[in-house]
Design a protein around this motif. Structure first.
Motif, PDB file in Angstrom:
ATOM      1  N   GLY A 330      -0.059   3.752  16.828  1.00  0.00           N
ATOM      2  CA  GLY A 330       0.103   4.307  18.160  1.00  0.00           C
ATOM      3  C   GLY A 330      -0.327   5.756  18.262  1.00  0.00           C
ATOM      4  N   VAL A 331      -0.458   6.424  17.123  1.00  0.00           N
ATOM      5  CA  VAL A 331      -0.883   7.831  17.091  1.00  0.00           C
ATOM      6  C   VAL A 331      -2.071   8.019  16.159  1.00  0.00           C
ATOM      7  N   VAL A 332      -1.924   7.526  14.912  1.00  0.00           N
ATOM      8  CA  VAL A 332      -2.982   7.643  13.906  1.00  0.00           C
ATOM      9  C   VAL A 332      -3.062   6.331  13.130  1.00  0.00           C
ATOM     10  N   PHE A 333      -4.098   6.227  12.295  1.00  0.00           N
ATOM     11  CA  PHE A 333      -4.214   5.084  11.405  1.00  0.00           C
ATOM     12  C   PHE A 333      -3.366   5.320  10.158  1.00  0.00           C
ATOM     13  N   GLU A 334      -2.479   4.397   9.877  1.00  0.00           N
ATOM     14  CA  GLU A 334      -1.747   4.414   8.622  1.00  0.00           C
ATOM     15  C   GLU A 334      -2.572   3.703   7.554  1.00  0.00           C
ATOM     16  N   ARG A 335      -2.558   4.237   6.355  1.00  0.00           N
ATOM     17  CA  ARG A 335      -3.183   3.582   5.208  1.00  0.00           C
ATOM     18  C   ARG A 335      -2.114   3.458   4.133  1.00  0.00           C
ATOM     19  N   LYS A 336      -1.678   2.229   3.917  1.00  0.00           N
ATOM     20  CA  LYS A 336      -0.615   1.979   2.958  1.00  0.00           C
ATOM     21  C   LYS A 336      -0.978   0.811   2.044  1.00  0.00           C
ATOM     22  N   ILE A 337      -0.424   0.862   0.836  1.00  0.00           N
ATOM     23  CA  ILE A 337      -0.699  -0.147  -0.178  1.00  0.00           C
ATOM     24  C   ILE A 337       0.273  -1.308  -0.029  1.00  0.00           C
ATOM     25  N   ARG A 338      -0.252  -2.518  -0.184  1.00  0.00           N
ATOM     26  CA  ARG A 338       0.548  -3.729  -0.047  1.00  0.00           C
ATOM     27  C   ARG A 338       0.298  -4.668  -1.214  1.00  0.00           C
ATOM     28  N   ILE A 339       1.226  -5.590  -1.408  1.00  0.00           N
ATOM     29  CA  ILE A 339       1.099  -6.656  -2.400  1.00  0.00           C
ATOM     30  C   ILE A 339       1.417  -7.973  -1.727  1.00  0.00           C
ATOM     31  N   ILE A 340       0.705  -9.022  -2.122  1.00  0.00           N
ATOM     32  CA  ILE A 340       0.927 -10.346  -1.567  1.00  0.00           C
ATOM     33  C   ILE A 340       0.728 -11.383  -2.663  1.00  0.00           C
ATOM     34  N   ASN A 341       1.449 -12.504  -2.582  1.00  0.00           N
ATOM     35  CA  ASN A 341       1.223 -13.615  -3.511  1.00  0.00           C
ATOM     36  C   ASN A 341      -0.148 -14.227  -3.248  1.00  0.00           C
ATOM     37  N   ILE A 342      -0.732 -14.838  -4.256  1.00  0.00           N
ATOM     38  CA  ILE A 342      -2.069 -15.407  -4.058  1.00  0.00           C
ATOM     39  C   ILE A 342      -2.047 -16.599  -3.107  1.00  0.00           C
ATOM     40  N   GLU A 343      -0.851 -17.149  -2.846  1.00  0.00           N
ATOM     41  CA  GLU A 343      -0.753 -18.210  -1.830  1.00  0.00           C
ATOM     42  C   GLU A 343      -0.722 -17.644  -0.415  1.00  0.00           C
ATOM     43  N   GLY A 344      -0.680 -16.307  -0.286  1.00  0.00           N
ATOM     44  CA  GLY A 344      -0.614 -15.679   1.031  1.00  0.00           C
ATOM     45  C   GLY A 344       0.801 -15.474   1.519  1.00  0.00           C
ATOM     46  N   THR A 345       1.782 -15.578   0.635  1.00  0.00           N
ATOM     47  CA  THR A 345       3.190 -15.415   1.005  1.00  0.00           C
ATOM     48  C   THR A 345       3.742 -14.090   0.493  1.00  0.00           C
ATOM     49  N   ASN A 346       4.873 -13.709   1.072  1.00  0.00           N
ATOM     50  CA  ASN A 346       5.639 -12.547   0.611  1.00  0.00           C
ATOM     51  C   ASN A 346       4.813 -11.259   0.600  1.00  0.00           C
ATOM     52  N   GLU A 347       4.113 -11.016   1.693  1.00  0.00           N
ATOM     53  CA  GLU A 347       3.395  -9.750   1.822  1.00  0.00           C
ATOM     54  C   GLU A 347       4.406  -8.622   2.028  1.00  0.00           C
ATOM     55  N   ARG A 348       4.187  -7.500   1.339  1.00  0.00           N
ATOM     56  CA  ARG A 348       5.114  -6.382   1.460  1.00  0.00           C
ATOM     57  C   ARG A 348       4.390  -5.057   1.266  1.00  0.00           C
ATOM     58  N   ILE A 349       4.856  -4.062   2.007  1.00  0.00           N
ATOM     59  CA  ILE A 349       4.334  -2.707   1.884  1.00  0.00           C
ATOM     60  C   ILE A 349       5.076  -2.012   0.751  1.00  0.00           C
ATOM     61  N   ILE A 350       4.345  -1.396  -0.172  1.00  0.00           N
ATOM     62  CA  ILE A 350       5.004  -0.685  -1.265  1.00  0.00           C
ATOM     63  C   ILE A 350       4.812   0.827  -1.156  1.00  0.00           C
ATOM     64  N   SER A 351       3.914   1.287  -0.294  1.00  0.00           N
ATOM     65  CA  SER A 351       3.750   2.725  -0.077  1.00  0.00           C
ATOM     66  C   SER A 351       4.877   3.267   0.778  1.00  0.00           C
ATOM     67  N   SER A 352       5.399   4.420   0.399  1.00  0.00           N
ATOM     68  CA  SER A 352       6.399   5.113   1.207  1.00  0.00           C
ATOM     69  C   SER A 352       5.789   6.288   1.954  1.00  0.00           C
ATOM     70  N   PHE A 353       4.459   6.419   1.856  1.00  0.00           N
ATOM     71  CA  PHE A 353       3.750   7.541   2.472  1.00  0.00           C
ATOM     72  C   PHE A 353       2.386   7.045   2.930  1.00  0.00           C
ATOM     73  N   SER A 354       1.813   7.737   3.915  1.00  0.00           N
ATOM     74  CA  SER A 354       0.455   7.464   4.384  1.00  0.00           C
ATOM     75  C   SER A 354      -0.281   8.800   4.532  1.00  0.00           C
ATOM     76  N   PRO A 355      -1.538   8.891   4.070  1.00  0.00           N
ATOM     77  CA  PRO A 355      -2.382   7.815   3.537  1.00  0.00           C
ATOM     78  C   PRO A 355      -2.256   7.648   2.026  1.00  0.00           C
ATOM     79  N   GLU A 356      -2.260   6.384   1.603  1.00  0.00           N
ATOM     80  CA  GLU A 356      -2.370   6.005   0.199  1.00  0.00           C
ATOM     81  C   GLU A 356      -3.303   4.812   0.107  1.00  0.00           C
ATOM     82  N   GLU A 357      -4.202   4.820  -0.868  1.00  0.00           N
ATOM     83  CA  GLU A 357      -5.229   3.788  -0.906  1.00  0.00           C
ATOM     84  C   GLU A 357      -5.799   3.631  -2.311  1.00  0.00           C
TER      85      GLU A 357
END
Length: 465
Positions: A330-357
């Motif tokens: 809504g203001v800027v682009f966030e860039r955060k690191i995520r992890i997901i299972n290879i089946e496409g399940t349990n996606e989660r953000i692990i970054s506590s800050f932006s930008p991280e890449e």
């Protein structure tokens, strides 16, 4: 008086013993070193890799780049504060690795866990882009020390990756220095033996190379575009540049492919694909996909939304994918690191800050940390670096470091293939204090929580009476 006298006798005896050990060690080094008896002694470089697929939650660690420690109010130099960090897969235990005014980019950790290769810009400005000249390839130790520049020119050198045993680095370079074409090169970890693998014509670009993981003849995935178009296709070739062939071509659904990487067992690939040229607030929309290594059985991993998911990489066990996401908040682009299972399940953000890449996994490894190769040890103390050999006088504490994203169950210590000790708790160590004379092999074996094993070995000359 008697106590003082006895104490003096013991002190003198201990001093004479230490002096004798030093004299003996120097004599042995001089005699054995000059006669060549101790040659070819040292830590072996070859690593043993796990090739298995697991669905358990990894206890892994990730390296990435972040601006979390950049000072506020100085936007003209903000890109100088891109630094490398590491964290656990749940986002905890964030550790800063670099502390300088360079822009470190695209980090990749060597298979033995000792080195980081990355692209670096030594004098970035607010306008510096990832595709500008001035980018070089560099390596450093895993703790951020001993930064060494591998390339030095006025071109763009970027996208470095290690091969399966850490003996080669693949990267992209602006061949003519005018951005008319990009080629793929490989070189040794010290920057020597540079070899050009592709032969781009004007308006032709090779990019995003990455090695396969299996032993034997390595393969290289990469993307290719011709005629100054944005239609990036995925190709594969041998490590010597031969057998270049198409894996996936762009079409009306997949407008471009980027960042292809092999799975740990080389049976599949992961990549990002452009689905929409003009997404939310003007950025293209990329999603993460997997496919078999021949390009068949394409599967979309991340959801269809207005976010852009890029730079994916399999976890060392093949069960997870790490990547980072561009998201408009809504203001800027966030860039955060995520992890997901290879089946496409349990996606989660692990970054506590932006930008991280630019996330990349720490590899699994086992290595002998003490003794250090080509050093002299007397009575469990490191004395001096030697030219050829590892020499031990008296007892020594053997120390090992092990890492596995599924957790290390135990580390076994062997002398000449005879099991001497098993340690279940970090730091992994064993005191070797028994009669030994001449050349012996130290071996450590680490087991993860699923029973898979990895080994490191070292030959030493020891004199413990």
């Amino acid at each position: 008086m008697r106590r003082s006298y006895v104490k003096t006798i013991k002190s003198n005896s201990k001093m004479m013993k230490n002096t004798s050990l030093i004299c003996i060690s120097l004599l042995l080094i001089n005699v054995l070193g000059s006669t060549g008896v101790l040659q070819n002694c040292g830590k072996k470089e070859e690593q043993v890799y796990f090739n298995f697929i697991s669905r358990s939650m990894p206890h892994g660690r990730i390296i990435f780049q972040s601006l979390r420690d950049a000072p506020l109010g100085n936007p003209n130099s903000i890109k100088k504060y891109w630094e490398l960090y590491s964290m656990d897969v749940d986002g905890s235990n964030v550790t800063r690795i670099t502390r300088n005014l360079y822009w470190e980019h695209q980090p990749d950790i060597s298979p033995d866990g000792n080195k980081i290769v990355f692209a670096i810009h030594y004098n970035p400005s607010i306008d510096t882009k990832e595709t500008d000249s001035g980018w070089e390839i560099a390596v450093m130790d895993i703790d951020g020390t001993n930064l060494t520049r591998l390339t030095s020119n006025d071109k763009l050198d970027a996208c470095p990756h290690w091969n399966h045993d850490g003996t080669k680095i693949v990267y992209v370079s602006d061949t003519y220095g005018n951005f008319s074409c990009f080629d793929i090169y490989i070189m040794d970890p010290n920057g020597e033996n540079v070899t050009k693998l592709t032969n781009a014509g004007i308006g032709e670009f090779y990019a995003d190379p990455s090695f396969s993981f299996s032993d034997g003849k390595s393969k290289i995935l990469y993307i290719h575009s011709k005629g100054y178009t944005s239609n990036w296709d995925i190709y594969m070739m041998n490590e010597d540049g031969s057998d270049q062939h198409l894996i996936l071509s762009t079409n009306n659904k997949y407008l471009a492919y980027h960042d292809p990487m092999f799975s740990p067992d080389d049976s599949a690939i992961v990549f990002s694909a452009k689905l929409n040229e003009n997404g939310n607030h003007g950025i293209p929309i990329y999603k993460i996909f997997t496919a078999r290594v021949d390009g068949s059985n394409i599967r979309q991993i991340t959801d269809n939304d207005d976010e852009s998911d890029v730079v994916p990489q399999y976890s060392p066990d093949g069960g997870k994918i790490v990547y980072f996401t561009w998201k408009w908040n809504g203001v800027v682009f966030e860039r955060k690191i995520r992890i997901i299972n290879i089946e496409g399940t349990n996606e989660r953000i692990i970054s506590s800050f932006s930008p991280e890449e630019m996330p990349s996994w720490y590899p699994r490894y086992i290595r002998i940390e003490k003794p250090v190769e080509k050093h002299l040890y007397i009575a469990d103390r490191e004395i001096i670096r030697l030219l050829k050999n590892t020499v031990i006088i008296g007892k020594i504490t053997i120390k090992a470091d092990a890492y596995d994203e599924n957790g290390v169950e135990k580390v076994e210590f062997y002398i000449d293939d005879e099991l001497k000790n098993t340690d279940y708790i970090m730091p992994y160590s064993w005191l070797w204090d028994e009669f030994a004379f001449g050349m012996h092999e130290i071996k450590v074996i680490a087991y993860d929580n699923e029973g898979n094993a990895d080994t490191d070995e070292m030959e030493v000359a020891i004199f413990n009476f």
